[in-house]
Write a protein that holds these residues in place. Structure first.
Motif, mmCIF file in Angstrom:
data_model
loop_
_atom_site.group_PDB
_atom_site.id
_atom_site.type_symbol
_atom_site.label_atom_id
_atom_site.label_comp_id
_atom_site.label_asym_id
_atom_site.label_seq_id
_atom_site.Cartn_x
_atom_site.Cartn_y
_atom_site.Cartn_z
ATOM 1 N N THR A 108 47.999 17.304 -61.688
ATOM 2 C CA THR A 108 48.393 18.548 -62.328
ATOM 3 C C THR A 108 49.254 19.367 -61.367
ATOM 4 O OG1 THR A 108 47.581 20.480 -63.523
ATOM 5 C CG2 THR A 108 46.284 19.777 -61.646
ATOM 6 N N GLY A 109 50.111 20.197 -61.913
ATOM 7 C CA GLY A 109 50.930 21.092 -61.107
ATOM 8 C C GLY A 109 52.162 20.430 -60.541
ATOM 9 N N SER A 110 53.059 21.241 -59.998
ATOM 10 C CA SER A 110 54.318 20.728 -59.461
ATOM 11 C C SER A 110 54.120 19.952 -58.161
ATOM 12 C CB SER A 110 55.297 21.883 -59.223
ATOM 13 O OG SER A 110 54.728 22.807 -58.310
ATOM 14 N N ASP A 111 53.009 20.209 -57.460
ATOM 15 C CA ASP A 111 52.728 19.478 -56.223
ATOM 16 C C ASP A 111 51.882 18.226 -56.459
ATOM 17 O OD1 ASP A 111 50.407 20.760 -56.887
ATOM 18 O OD2 ASP A 111 50.002 21.526 -54.881
ATOM 19 N N ARG A 112 51.627 17.926 -57.733
ATOM 20 C CA ARG A 112 50.875 16.730 -58.150
ATOM 21 C C ARG A 112 49.477 16.685 -57.538
ATOM 22 N NH1 ARG A 112 55.076 11.694 -58.411
ATOM 23 N NH2 ARG A 112 56.590 12.680 -59.774
ATOM 24 N N ALA A 113 48.802 17.805 -57.541
ATOM 25 C CA ALA A 113 47.423 17.856 -57.051
ATOM 26 C C ALA A 113 46.550 16.959 -57.918
ATOM 27 C CB ALA A 113 46.907 19.289 -57.098
ATOM 28 N N ARG A 114 45.625 16.261 -57.291
ATOM 29 C CA ARG A 114 44.739 15.354 -58.019
ATOM 30 C C ARG A 114 43.344 15.940 -58.115
ATOM 31 N NH1 ARG A 114 46.523 9.265 -56.211
ATOM 32 N NH2 ARG A 114 48.667 9.506 -56.898
ATOM 33 N N LEU A 115 42.775 15.835 -59.310
ATOM 34 C CA LEU A 115 41.422 16.333 -59.562
ATOM 35 C C LEU A 115 40.601 15.241 -60.206
ATOM 36 C CD1 LEU A 115 42.376 19.721 -61.253
ATOM 37 C CD2 LEU A 115 41.587 19.424 -58.920
ATOM 38 N N ARG A 116 39.337 15.138 -59.802
ATOM 39 C CA ARG A 116 38.420 14.204 -60.467
ATOM 40 C C ARG A 116 37.529 15.037 -61.373
ATOM 41 N NH1 ARG A 116 33.182 11.629 -58.965
ATOM 42 N NH2 ARG A 116 33.255 13.015 -57.179
ATOM 43 N N ILE A 117 37.514 14.679 -62.652
ATOM 44 C CA ILE A 117 36.697 15.403 -63.624
ATOM 45 C C ILE A 117 35.861 14.407 -64.418
ATOM 46 C CG2 ILE A 117 38.375 17.290 -63.822
ATOM 47 C CD1 ILE A 117 39.114 16.134 -66.599
ATOM 48 N N LYS A 118 34.803 14.884 -65.010
ATOM 49 C CA LYS A 118 33.984 14.050 -65.887
ATOM 50 C C LYS A 118 34.664 13.926 -67.237
ATOM 51 C CE LYS A 118 30.459 13.182 -63.270
ATOM 52 N NZ LYS A 118 30.105 11.808 -62.919
ATOM 53 N N ARG A 119 34.448 12.804 -67.893
ATOM 54 C CA ARG A 119 35.075 12.561 -69.192
ATOM 55 C C ARG A 119 34.671 13.619 -70.228
ATOM 56 N NH1 ARG A 119 37.585 7.993 -71.346
ATOM 57 N NH2 ARG A 119 36.998 6.732 -69.564
ATOM 58 N N TRP A 120 33.424 14.123 -70.155
ATOM 59 C CA TRP A 120 32.970 15.119 -71.138
ATOM 60 C C TRP A 120 33.735 16.432 -71.001
ATOM 61 C CZ3 TRP A 120 31.322 19.517 -68.898
ATOM 62 C CH2 TRP A 120 30.738 19.459 -67.638
ATOM 63 N N ALA A 121 34.438 16.650 -69.885
ATOM 64 C CA ALA A 121 35.182 17.897 -69.672
ATOM 65 C C ALA A 121 36.561 17.888 -70.323
ATOM 66 C CB ALA A 121 35.315 18.177 -68.181
ATOM 67 N N ILE A 122 36.945 16.779 -70.960
ATOM 68 C CA ILE A 122 38.235 16.727 -71.663
ATOM 69 C C ILE A 122 38.126 17.559 -72.932
ATOM 70 C CG2 ILE A 122 39.896 15.262 -72.862
ATOM 71 C CD1 ILE A 122 39.026 12.965 -71.024
ATOM 72 N N GLY A 123 38.962 18.580 -73.035
ATOM 73 C CA GLY A 123 38.973 19.419 -74.224
ATOM 74 C C GLY A 123 39.806 18.800 -75.332
ATOM 75 N N SER A 124 40.991 18.285 -74.962
ATOM 76 C CA SER A 124 41.850 17.633 -75.951
ATOM 77 C C SER A 124 42.777 16.648 -75.262
ATOM 78 C CB SER A 124 42.680 18.667 -76.722
ATOM 79 O OG SER A 124 43.598 19.312 -75.856
ATOM 80 N N VAL A 125 43.122 15.592 -75.979
ATOM 81 C CA VAL A 125 44.134 14.640 -75.533
ATOM 82 C C VAL A 125 45.410 15.022 -76.268
ATOM 83 C CG1 VAL A 125 44.807 12.219 -75.429
ATOM 84 C CG2 VAL A 125 42.400 12.843 -75.141
ATOM 85 N N ASP A 126 46.434 15.390 -75.505
ATOM 86 C CA ASP A 126 47.654 15.933 -76.093
ATOM 87 C C ASP A 126 48.718 14.876 -76.345
ATOM 88 O OD1 ASP A 126 46.429 18.448 -75.902
ATOM 89 O OD2 ASP A 126 47.125 18.663 -73.835
ATOM 90 N N THR A 127 48.478 13.637 -75.940
ATOM 91 C CA THR A 127 49.401 12.539 -76.163
ATOM 92 C C THR A 127 49.142 11.924 -77.536
ATOM 93 O OG1 THR A 127 49.440 12.061 -73.797
ATOM 94 C CG2 THR A 127 50.247 10.336 -75.262
ATOM 95 N N ILE A 128 50.208 11.717 -78.301
ATOM 96 C CA ILE A 128 50.077 11.092 -79.617
ATOM 97 C C ILE A 128 50.456 9.626 -79.478
ATOM 98 C CG2 ILE A 128 50.923 11.061 -81.987
ATOM 99 C CD1 ILE A 128 51.505 14.068 -81.672
ATOM 100 N N HIS A 129 49.546 8.754 -79.875
ATOM 101 C CA HIS A 129 49.792 7.305 -79.834
ATOM 102 C C HIS A 129 50.206 6.845 -81.222
ATOM 103 C CE1 HIS A 129 48.107 6.908 -75.808
ATOM 104 N NE2 HIS A 129 47.176 7.765 -76.185
#
Length: 59
Positions: free
Chosen positions: A34-55
């Motif tokens: 995330t962010g312009s500096d490409r910071a990496r974060l590890r999160i749990k799957r349950w913390a995903i609010g929405s998937v914004d990519t349309i397949h």
């Protein structure tokens, strides 16, 4: 949440937007960039609010 995959753009329930770069099934977590500096974060799957990519299979 279960169908989220590498490359998807997501928004967490806390409002953080990022792109999935790795999925760790054994710990049920994902790593996002995330962010312009490409910071990496590890999160749990349950913390995903929405998937914004349309397949194509979703359309």
């Amino acid at each position: 949440r279960k169908n989220a995959q590498v490359g998807d753009e997501i928004t967490t329930i806390g409002g953080i937007c990022g792109r999935i770069i790795a999925v760790k099934d054994e710990t049920d977590s994902i790593i996002i960039e995330t962010g312009s500096d490409r910071a990496r974060l590890r999160i749990k799957r349950w913390a995903i609010g929405s998937v914004d990519t349309i397949h194509e299979e979703d359309a």
